[in-house]
Write an enzyme that holds these catalytic residues in place. Structure first.
Site, PDB file in Angstrom:
ATOM      1  N   LYS A  93       2.460 -14.075   6.203  1.00 36.01           N
ATOM      2  CA  LYS A  93       2.927 -15.020   5.235  1.00 36.01           C
ATOM      3  C   LYS A  93       4.190 -15.153   5.048  1.00 36.01           C
ATOM      4  CE  LYS A  93       1.243 -17.462   1.641  1.00 36.01           C
ATOM      5  NZ  LYS A  93       0.874 -18.711   1.815  1.00 36.01           N
ATOM      6  N   ASP A  99      -6.460  -6.233   4.830  1.00 32.07           N
ATOM      7  CA  ASP A  99      -7.686  -5.613   3.957  1.00 32.07           C
ATOM      8  C   ASP A  99      -8.463  -6.972   3.365  1.00 32.07           C
ATOM      9  OD1 ASP A  99      -8.813  -4.140   2.304  1.00 32.07           O
ATOM     10  OD2 ASP A  99      -7.382  -4.191   0.650  1.00 32.07           O
ATOM     11  N   TYR A 148       0.822  -1.304  -0.159  1.00 28.29           N
ATOM     12  CA  TYR A 148       0.009  -0.021  -0.113  1.00 28.29           C
ATOM     13  C   TYR A 148       1.048   1.391   0.181  1.00 28.29           C
ATOM     14  CZ  TYR A 148      -4.463  -2.365   0.407  1.00 28.29           C
ATOM     15  OH  TYR A 148      -5.558  -3.119   0.288  1.00 28.29           O
ATOM     16  N   ASP A 187      -2.938 -17.883   4.622  1.00 27.58           N
ATOM     17  CA  ASP A 187      -3.914 -18.802   4.060  1.00 27.58           C
ATOM     18  C   ASP A 187      -4.729 -19.641   5.142  1.00 27.58           C
ATOM     19  OD1 ASP A 187      -1.192 -19.568   4.220  1.00 27.58           O
ATOM     20  OD2 ASP A 187      -1.533 -21.067   2.481  1.00 27.58           O
TER      21      ASP A 187
END
Ligand code: NAP
Length: 379
Positions: free
Chosen positions: A212, A266, A146, A242
């Site tokens: 992650k 997000d 971002y 995930d």
């Protein structure tokens, strides 16, 4: 009276001045409704307290007056008032900003995007036990992809970077667009710290770091490591992003406060909100816990096709107002609004978005939904 901020706490008089950005599109339909509901709750519970609303011109409302859609003056007003309720803003094309909403967060360094997600009885949800999900997501707001550091395919910047990488034996295809994902120790730690502080203050049992890191070791993985380095009075654990999406569907009651990087946050916020049927009801705030500036906002956009029709759900910005009252310590007023809104939904007097998913619902306008809530507050 402006709100003051000392030693990590907001201090508020009985007549605080709070900023309000009405917003573009459906902002005009939902923001005034939320202000009325908040005023009614404060009046009912405290009698001697009253919010003075001070409109801050941002977005199309500013452009109408021929001032920049996010002027230095507007930013200074937010800084000095500290607490602001905000409707949605259109992303202007070719303004230099990718989004006015992102620009407000970045210019004021509102590093924590806080999104509580829980089910409202009566709201149709796609899962069997929506009541099992009750989480508060802390999403880092200033870094990650971002940050907007990107080079277009074929640009001078992309070519130079590809050349530099080649010299370091990293081969990237010539026709690639490139982006950077900065994740710093400073920003990661202050975000996780704010999540831990929130968990302690609100008697939450754990903070889960979502990352992650198995793939992106020095960004996402480092975020996790830095999170674990902090002292904590609550349990801190971590999940790979995930797996976390699965976990939240399969074992939602095992999670409480979640702290995560910008992009993961997000996706997670919207997935969680959808799980409890409440995308149109999801509240949010962007907060800097060091400078004491907090912007409470509707999490949906400006839905231009419904603008001015008095049709859409004002629930998101009303509940953001509830978060605002909680931060200011006016918990009783916050509780009264939640109860009144809950009863209105249970009576099936709801706006079109919920009505179309419920049997025998009575569809009401945005303003009527607000009036029903206020009637219940006043009883
Ligand atoms: P959007 O404005 O959120 O609207 C998408 C759809 O969501 C609407 O068509 C409507 O669905 C539903 N919806 C949104 N708000 C609702 C409400 N209060 N009550 C009931 N349903 C609601 O998203 P968008 O069309 O992608 O974006 C439009 C503009 O908003 C863009 O300029 C975007 O940049 C901006 N935006 C601003 C913010 C922000 O200010 N924080 C956030 C997101 C987007 P149905 O059509 O199915 O009824």
């Amino acid at each position: 009276m402006n709100i003051t901020f000392e030693n990590g706490n907001w201090h508020i008089s009985d007549n605080p001045t709070i900023g309000v950005i009405i917003g573009d599109g459906i902002g005009i339909d939902v923001t005034p409704v939320a202000m009325k509901v908040i005023d009614a709750a404060v009046e009912k519970v405290y009698m001697n307290r009253k919010i003075e609303w001070k409109e801050i011109l941002v977005g199309e409302k500013a452009a109408e007056k021929r001032i920049p859609n996010l002027s230095e003056e507007a930013l200074n007003e937010i800084r000095s008032l500290r607490v602001v309720l905000k409707g949605p803003l259109t992303t202007p094309v070719g303004s230099g900003f990718r989004s006015l909403n992102v620009a407000i967060r970045q210019k004021l360094d509102l590093y924590a995007c806080v999104r509580p997600v829980k089910w409202f009885p009566g709201v149709p949800a796609p899962v069997k036990n929506p009541e099992k999900l009750d989480v508060v997501i802390f999403r880092e707001n200033t870094e990650d992809v971002y940050a907007g550091i990107e080079w277009e395919k074929g640009s001078e910047g992309a070519k130079n970077l590809i050349e530099y990488l080649k010299k370091n034996n990293i081969i990237v295809r010539e026709d690639s667009g490139l982006g950077l994902k900065p994740i710093s120790e400073f920003a990661s730690k202050r975000l996780v710290k704010s999540a831990i502080n929130y968990a302690v203050k609100n008697n939450r049992k754990s903070v889960t770091l979502v990352h992650k890191g198995n793939i992106m070791k020095f960004t996402e993985g480092a975020f996790k490591e830095w999170g674990y380095e902090l002292n904590s009075e609550v349990e801190v654990n971590d999940r790979i992003a995930d797996a976390m999406f699965q976990q939240l569907l399969l074992r939602p009651d095992e999670y409480d406060v979640i702290a995560t990087t910008n992009l993961n946050g997000d996706y997670l916020s919207d997935a969680c909100a959808a799980q409890v049927g409440g995308l149109g009801l999801a509240p949010g705030a962007n907060i800097n816990y060091e400078t004491g500036i907090a912007v409470f906002e509707a999490t949906h956009g400006t839905a231009p096709k419904y603008a001015g029709l008095d049709k859409v759900n004002p629930g998101s910005i009303i509940l953001s107002g509830v978060m605002m009252l909680e931060l200011l310590g006016w918990q009783e007023a916050a509780d009264v609004i939640v109860q009144a809104m809950q009863r209105t939904i249970q009576e099936k007097q709801v706006t079109y978005d919920l009505a179309r998913q419920m049997d025998n619902a009575i569809e009401v306008k945005s303003s009527e939904f607000g009036k029903k809530i206020i009637e219940k507050i006043k009883k």
